[in-house]
Design an enzyme around this catalytic site. Structure first.
Site, mmCIF file in Angstrom:
data_model
loop_
_atom_site.group_PDB
_atom_site.id
_atom_site.type_symbol
_atom_site.label_atom_id
_atom_site.label_comp_id
_atom_site.label_asym_id
_atom_site.label_seq_id
_atom_site.Cartn_x
_atom_site.Cartn_y
_atom_site.Cartn_z
ATOM 1 N N LYS A 1 0.822 -1.231 0.000
ATOM 2 C CA LYS A 1 0.000 0.000 0.000
ATOM 3 C C LYS A 1 0.843 1.263 0.000
ATOM 4 C CE LYS A 1 -2.178 -1.026 3.837
ATOM 5 N NZ LYS A 1 -1.549 -0.355 4.887
ATOM 6 N N ARG B 1 -9.768 2.062 8.040
ATOM 7 C CA ARG B 1 -9.387 0.700 8.401
ATOM 8 C C ARG B 1 -10.511 -0.015 9.141
ATOM 9 N NH1 ARG B 1 -3.516 1.555 8.559
ATOM 10 N NH2 ARG B 1 -2.411 -0.405 8.758
ATOM 11 N N ARG C 1 11.318 -6.144 6.060
ATOM 12 C CA ARG C 1 11.260 -4.717 5.726
ATOM 13 C C ARG C 1 12.218 -3.906 6.601
ATOM 14 N NH1 ARG C 1 5.646 -1.576 5.401
ATOM 15 N NH2 ARG C 1 5.343 -2.320 7.530
ATOM 16 N N ARG D 1 10.709 -1.333 11.822
ATOM 17 C CA ARG D 1 9.592 -0.770 12.579
ATOM 18 C C ARG D 1 9.289 -1.683 13.769
ATOM 19 N NH1 ARG D 1 4.796 0.776 8.357
ATOM 20 N NH2 ARG D 1 3.614 -0.208 10.031
ATOM 21 N N ARG E 1 -1.425 -7.580 13.878
ATOM 22 C CA ARG E 1 -1.855 -6.687 12.784
ATOM 23 C C ARG E 1 -2.670 -7.442 11.747
ATOM 24 N NH1 ARG E 1 3.675 -4.559 10.888
ATOM 25 N NH2 ARG E 1 2.578 -3.304 9.348
HETATM 26 P P1 AMP Z 1 0.593 1.388 8.628
HETATM 27 O O1 AMP Z 1 1.790 2.255 8.498
HETATM 28 O O2 AMP Z 1 -0.526 1.767 7.697
HETATM 29 O O3 AMP Z 1 0.922 -0.090 8.572
HETATM 30 O O4 AMP Z 1 0.004 1.634 10.111
HETATM 31 C C1 AMP Z 1 0.773 1.339 11.258
HETATM 32 C C2 AMP Z 1 -0.098 1.334 12.498
HETATM 33 O O5 AMP Z 1 -0.687 2.621 12.694
HETATM 34 C C3 AMP Z 1 -1.284 0.380 12.474
HETATM 35 O O6 AMP Z 1 -0.923 -0.948 12.836
HETATM 36 C C4 AMP Z 1 -2.192 1.028 13.520
HETATM 37 O O7 AMP Z 1 -1.740 0.781 14.837
HETATM 38 C C5 AMP Z 1 -2.004 2.509 13.247
HETATM 39 N N1 AMP Z 1 -2.968 3.004 12.236
HETATM 40 C C6 AMP Z 1 -2.682 3.532 11.014
HETATM 41 N N2 AMP Z 1 -3.793 3.895 10.366
HETATM 42 C C7 AMP Z 1 -4.828 3.582 11.188
HETATM 43 C C8 AMP Z 1 -6.244 3.682 11.075
HETATM 44 N N3 AMP Z 1 -6.831 4.185 9.966
HETATM 45 N N4 AMP Z 1 -6.986 3.246 12.118
HETATM 46 C C9 AMP Z 1 -6.431 2.750 13.240
HETATM 47 N N5 AMP Z 1 -5.111 2.604 13.403
HETATM 48 C C10 AMP Z 1 -4.304 3.017 12.392
#
Ligand code: AMP
Length: 214
Positions: A13, A88, A127, A160, A171
């Site tokens: 993504k 999400r 990653r 990360r 996740r």
């Molecule tokens: P990502 O970088 O998109 O993988 O997001 C990393 C983490 O940020 C996720 O595992 C959530 O803990 C939090 N997060 C990001 N976007 C959202 C969202 N729209 N709703 C809830 N938590 C989010």
């Protein structure tokens, strides 16, 4: 054009939404990046979000909705934007539609990156991210020229905290239970476009542009 990218963690993504944003000349807004920046800057939002994120859980809807609401009103979003990692949950998807309807706007397209779940864990475990510019690498599939350092600016690469195996499992479960149902929500009114997200990065980018009618 207002576009959402969604898919499992590790579906690409982030990489693909940044590329599409650069091609269409619209900003790519990643809620994950915004939250990581808030943690780095030690803001109140960052303090509230950190424990959820480190464990791999979703951050509560109200925190995310406040963040997005503010961001999409900014002047660089007038011609459209790409949302990466938001919505999400169904609550977030419905809130986004309501937010846009109030402004006489709508979300035109939802790109659903489909990938074999087996591939996702390997992608996430390998990653590595530049601590300065955020460029992403993979220890096997996209290694940097000098191990452990970014090709672009020479800064050290980091893993990360939520790319540790324990958080990855949480996740994936959050994705399966809370995010995957969005496919039906957006398919109902024809906004969903599924894209096969395995294979060559350039080819996947082309498939996405195709799905967006470019
Ligand atoms: P990502 O970088 O998109 O993988 O997001 C990393 C983490 O940020 C996720 O595992 C959530 O803990 C939090 N997060 C990001 N976007 C959202 C969202 N729209 N709703 C809830 N938590 C989010």
């Amino acid at each position: 054009m207002r576009i959402v990218f969604f898919g499992a963690p590790g579906s690409g993504k982030g990489t693909q939404s940044k590329r599409t944003g650069a091609t269409l000349l619209i900003p790519q807004l990643s809620t994950g990046d915004m939250l990581r920046a808030a943690i780095k800057d030690k803001t109140a939002l960052g303090a509230k979000a950190q424990s959820y994120m480190d464990q791999g859980q979703l951050v509560p809807d109200d925190l995310i909705l406040g963040l997005i609401h503010q961001r999409i009103k900014a002047s660089d979003c007038h011609e459209g934007y790409i949302l990466d990692g938001f919505p999400r949950t169904l609550v977030q998807a419905e809130a986004l539609d309501e937010m846009l309807a109030k402004e006489d706007q709508s979300l035109e397209r939802v790109i659903y990156l489909e990938i074999d779940p087996e591939l996702v864990v390997a992608r996430l475990k390998g990653r590595r991210v530049c601590s300065l510019c955020g460029e992403e690498y993979h220890v096997d599939h996209r290694p940097p020229q000098k191990p452990g350092f970014c090709d672009k600016d020479g800064a050290p690469l980091a893993q990360r905290p939520d790319d540790q195996e324990k958080s990855i499992r949480v996740r994936l479960e959050a994705y399966h239970n809370q995010t995957a149902p969005l496919a039906q929500y957006y398919a109902k009114d024809g906004r969903l476009a599924s894209v096969h997200a395995e294979g060559d990065i350039d080819e996947i980018s082309l498939r996405i542009l195709n799905a967006l009618g470019h």
